[in-house]
Write a protein that holds these residues in place. Sequence first.
Motif, PDB file in Angstrom:
ATOM      1  N   LYS A   1     -38.596  61.538 -22.175  1.00 54.72           N
ATOM      2  CA  LYS A   1     -37.814  62.119 -23.266  1.00 54.72           C
ATOM      3  C   LYS A   1     -36.324  62.046 -22.943  1.00 54.72           C
ATOM      4  O   LYS A   1     -35.931  62.062 -21.769  1.00 54.72           O
ATOM      5  CB  LYS A   1     -38.217  63.579 -23.497  1.00 54.72           C
ATOM      6  N   LEU A   2     -35.538  61.987 -24.030  1.00 53.21           N
ATOM      7  CA  LEU A   2     -34.087  62.053 -23.930  1.00 53.21           C
ATOM      8  C   LEU A   2     -33.660  63.368 -24.581  1.00 53.21           C
ATOM      9  O   LEU A   2     -34.019  63.667 -25.718  1.00 53.21           O
ATOM     10  CB  LEU A   2     -33.432  60.873 -24.644  1.00 53.21           C
ATOM     11  N   ALA A   3     -32.897  64.141 -23.832  1.00 56.10           N
ATOM     12  CA  ALA A   3     -32.463  65.456 -24.319  1.00 56.10           C
ATOM     13  C   ALA A   3     -30.938  65.505 -24.372  1.00 56.10           C
ATOM     14  O   ALA A   3     -30.258  64.906 -23.535  1.00 56.10           O
ATOM     15  CB  ALA A   3     -33.017  66.555 -23.418  1.00 56.10           C
ATOM     16  N   HIS A   4     -30.387  66.222 -25.386  1.00 56.17           N
ATOM     17  CA  HIS A   4     -28.943  66.395 -25.467  1.00 56.17           C
ATOM     18  C   HIS A   4     -28.639  67.808 -25.946  1.00 56.17           C
ATOM     19  O   HIS A   4     -29.462  68.466 -26.608  1.00 56.17           O
ATOM     20  CB  HIS A   4     -28.329  65.364 -26.422  1.00 56.17           C
ATOM     21  N   ALA A   5     -27.477  68.253 -25.568  1.00 51.46           N
ATOM     22  CA  ALA A   5     -27.017  69.581 -25.984  1.00 51.46           C
ATOM     23  C   ALA A   5     -25.509  69.502 -26.233  1.00 51.46           C
ATOM     24  O   ALA A   5     -24.772  68.871 -25.468  1.00 51.46           O
ATOM     25  CB  ALA A   5     -27.348  70.616 -24.925  1.00 51.46           C
ATOM     26  N   ILE A   6     -25.035  70.131 -27.322  1.00 47.86           N
ATOM     27  CA  ILE A   6     -23.608  70.128 -27.677  1.00 47.86           C
ATOM     28  C   ILE A   6     -23.014  71.463 -27.238  1.00 47.86           C
ATOM     29  O   ILE A   6     -23.490  72.529 -27.662  1.00 47.86           O
ATOM     30  CB  ILE A   6     -23.421  69.914 -29.193  1.00 47.86           C
ATOM     31  N   ASN A   7     -22.011  71.356 -26.362  1.00 49.94           N
ATOM     32  CA  ASN A   7     -21.295  72.530 -25.872  1.00 49.94           C
ATOM     33  C   ASN A   7     -22.242  73.565 -25.267  1.00 49.94           C
ATOM     34  O   ASN A   7     -22.081  74.778 -25.453  1.00 49.94           O
ATOM     35  CB  ASN A   7     -20.482  73.182 -27.007  1.00 49.94           C
ATOM     36  N   GLY A   8     -23.283  73.087 -24.573  1.00 52.36           N
ATOM     37  CA  GLY A   8     -24.193  73.985 -23.878  1.00 52.36           C
ATOM     38  C   GLY A   8     -25.155  74.720 -24.769  1.00 52.36           C
ATOM     39  O   GLY A   8     -25.820  75.670 -24.341  1.00 52.36           O
TER      40      GLY A   8
ATOM     41  N   LEU B   1     -25.174  63.295 -34.738  1.00 51.37           N
ATOM     42  CA  LEU B   1     -25.281  64.555 -34.023  1.00 51.37           C
ATOM     43  C   LEU B   1     -24.301  65.601 -34.550  1.00 51.37           C
ATOM     44  O   LEU B   1     -24.410  66.787 -34.203  1.00 51.37           O
ATOM     45  CB  LEU B   1     -25.057  64.334 -32.519  1.00 51.37           C
ATOM     46  N   GLY B   2     -23.298  65.143 -35.315  1.00 48.16           N
ATOM     47  CA  GLY B   2     -22.328  66.070 -35.883  1.00 48.16           C
ATOM     48  C   GLY B   2     -21.334  66.600 -34.865  1.00 48.16           C
ATOM     49  O   GLY B   2     -20.881  67.745 -34.976  1.00 48.16           O
ATOM     50  N   VAL B   3     -20.969  65.773 -33.890  1.00 52.38           N
ATOM     51  CA  VAL B   3     -19.999  66.219 -32.882  1.00 52.38           C
ATOM     52  C   VAL B   3     -18.604  66.169 -33.471  1.00 52.38           C
ATOM     53  O   VAL B   3     -18.300  65.394 -34.398  1.00 52.38           O
ATOM     54  CB  VAL B   3     -20.091  65.358 -31.633  1.00 52.38           C
ATOM     55  N   LYS B   4     -17.711  66.992 -32.947  1.00 56.55           N
ATOM     56  CA  LYS B   4     -16.316  67.051 -33.397  1.00 56.55           C
ATOM     57  C   LYS B   4     -15.409  66.824 -32.212  1.00 56.55           C
ATOM     58  O   LYS B   4     -15.840  66.871 -31.041  1.00 56.55           O
ATOM     59  CB  LYS B   4     -16.023  68.412 -34.018  1.00 56.55           C
ATOM     60  N   VAL B   5     -14.181  66.567 -32.520  1.00 57.87           N
ATOM     61  CA  VAL B   5     -13.175  66.343 -31.475  1.00 57.87           C
ATOM     62  C   VAL B   5     -13.143  67.580 -30.577  1.00 57.87           C
ATOM     63  O   VAL B   5     -13.115  68.718 -31.056  1.00 57.87           O
ATOM     64  CB  VAL B   5     -11.790  66.062 -32.091  1.00 57.87           C
ATOM     65  N   GLY B   6     -13.188  67.304 -29.251  1.00 58.31           N
ATOM     66  CA  GLY B   6     -13.130  68.382 -28.273  1.00 58.31           C
ATOM     67  C   GLY B   6     -14.494  68.874 -27.817  1.00 58.31           C
ATOM     68  O   GLY B   6     -14.579  69.655 -26.860  1.00 58.31           O
ATOM     69  N   ASP B   7     -15.543  68.443 -28.537  1.00 57.47           N
ATOM     70  CA  ASP B   7     -16.881  68.873 -28.090  1.00 57.47           C
ATOM     71  C   ASP B   7     -17.264  68.171 -26.778  1.00 57.47           C
ATOM     72  O   ASP B   7     -16.781  67.069 -26.460  1.00 57.47           O
ATOM     73  CB  ASP B   7     -17.931  68.538 -29.155  1.00 57.47           C
ATOM     74  N   ALA B   8     -18.160  68.840 -26.048  1.00 54.80           N
ATOM     75  CA  ALA B   8     -18.723  68.261 -24.815  1.00 54.80           C
ATOM     76  C   ALA B   8     -20.236  68.081 -25.031  1.00 54.80           C
ATOM     77  O   ALA B   8     -20.961  69.061 -25.259  1.00 54.80           O
ATOM     78  CB  ALA B   8     -18.466  69.152 -23.610  1.00 54.80           C
ATOM     79  N   LEU B   9     -20.673  66.824 -24.987  1.00 57.79           N
ATOM     80  CA  LEU B   9     -22.080  66.512 -25.200  1.00 57.79           C
ATOM     81  C   LEU B   9     -22.736  66.261 -23.838  1.00 57.79           C
ATOM     82  O   LEU B   9     -22.272  65.429 -23.056  1.00 57.79           O
ATOM     83  CB  LEU B   9     -22.217  65.275 -26.085  1.00 57.79           C
ATOM     84  N   LEU B  10     -23.841  66.985 -23.547  1.00 53.72           N
ATOM     85  CA  LEU B  10     -24.611  66.791 -22.311  1.00 53.72           C
ATOM     86  C   LEU B  10     -25.865  65.993 -22.627  1.00 53.72           C
ATOM     87  O   LEU B  10     -26.591  66.306 -23.589  1.00 53.72           O
ATOM     88  CB  LEU B  10     -24.993  68.131 -21.692  1.00 53.72           C
ATOM     89  N   ILE B  11     -26.139  64.974 -21.814  1.00 50.36           N
ATOM     90  CA  ILE B  11     -27.299  64.092 -22.007  1.00 50.36           C
ATOM     91  C   ILE B  11     -28.114  64.048 -20.703  1.00 50.36           C
ATOM     92  O   ILE B  11     -27.533  63.937 -19.610  1.00 50.36           O
ATOM     93  CB  ILE B  11     -26.845  62.661 -22.386  1.00 50.36           C
TER      94      ILE B  11
END
Length: 552
Positions: free
Chosen positions: A438-445, A473-483
């Motif tokens: 599986k591939l997992a991601h989280a936006i800003n924790g 994923l709906g990320v915005k400027v300044g977000d931190a995406l963890l993969i």
Amino acid sequence: MNLALRPATHEALQRFRLRRQQLLQLRALLCASAIALGAFTLIALLDRAWFMPDALRPWVTLLTYGAAAYAAWRVALRFIAQASGKEGTAKLIEAAEPALRERLLAAVELADPQGGVNVKDSVEFREKLQDDVAAAIDGIDWKTKLPTRTLRPWFIALGGAVALILVLCLIPNLHLSGFLARAALPFANLERPATIKIRILEPLNAITLAPIGSEMPLIIETEGPKPAQATLEFQVEGSKPRLTELSAVGATRFEGVVPVGQTDVRYRVHAADAITPWRTLSARARPRIVEFTKTIIPPAYSGWQESKVTEDQGDLEALDGSTIRLTLKTNQPVAQNDFVLNPDLPEKKTLPSTTTAEGLLAADIPVQTTHGSWQIALKSQETSFTNEESTPWRITTIPDLPPTAQINDPAEQIELLADEAVRLAGLVTDDVGLGGVKLAHAINGANWTERDLPFTKSAKEAPVQTLLPLAPLGVKVGDALLIKLIAIDLKGQKAESPPVRVIILEQTVDPRQREWAESQRRLAQKAERLDEQTRELRKDLDQVRKTERNAR
């Protein structure tokens, strides 16, 4: 006319023959007995004086029997055949009774059972001769004519031998009766008579089964005067006897061991002038396993097939959670068998087992980390021996390790625009087989979101190549995406790769320029790879040319 022997004559001939035969047989018996008793007394005295070795005594006894039998034949038995016929009996009677001389033999020779048909001389004379001889011989007492007193010298000889034996038996500590028995019974396993009596307490029986390659304890006790020492004499077939001193335990007890090799052992004990009869330790093999058939049944989740091996040793090795079905062949029938797990630990456990119609032993052994060894306790059906000297067999548990997951590209934090995509490369592995990737991601924790990746089920290794677009994923400027990658093995164990951080940047460059720069970067990478491949081809070409020159 009746010219045959008269019934009285027939009866007289038979009585004489029987009486003479009885006297000759009695003379033979007296002669043989006197010679044998005298010789046995001499052998017994020599044996008592230690002048008659054990190996020689039986043969001297057999020689004595032979000499006594020859003497009996010489002085008596050979004469019995002289009275086998009527003529011979008649001659002997005429010698014993002068009144019948030249008459009885003539009557026997002139007797004609045909009634005188072929007789050419006077039949009256022959008939009168038969009547006269019958009248003369009838009523003769052959016990008087052949008295028993004629055997007096032989009775005196036998009586003298018996008297000598009785006198010698009265001598203290001579033990003549026991030595006479040894002298009269060749090859008999008899003790040596002595003042000291030896009693073997262990082994109790004269013939005892003993395990091959063991040492049987020997315990003796003496009665009578205290001996200075006791000695064990033992012998195996084809070798000379060996002596070893026993250890004194108290005043009358001695102890030691009798070594048992691959063959039977004879042994006896000496103490002062006493010697016990020979005893035997019959060597028998202990029960043991000669063939181990191991059927390894892996845990169901692994999907592995059963495997079967046959070996001559019992060490076990299998994946944790497996079951090993053992089928064991013994060297002899056994009456009892116990499969024991962890026999050296207090919490040892006995497993159920079965015996097949062919006499094979079967049991299932679970492979777990808490099971470090196993042992089988056997009891022989024939000898009741056990395999107590055997050591436990090892159980090696192969652990089902957790899977591994690793992201190789990007290897560290990267920065991307919100409309770009993450190119991800990685590797997941497991020692048994993979059950999921599986591939997992989280936006800003925030909460992690997972999605399944394609892979080959039950494979031990799965490379990962995937693309993760950022826009959906709906990320915005300044977000931190963890993969991160998640690996799940067939057992259900999980492993996660270290997360990779993706920083979302503000778009400050024309997208067309950025695309052009990205394409240039990819072209440069391709050119670098082509250059490296060209150098490798040149090296290979130079090597081929060098090899051709050397071949010439």
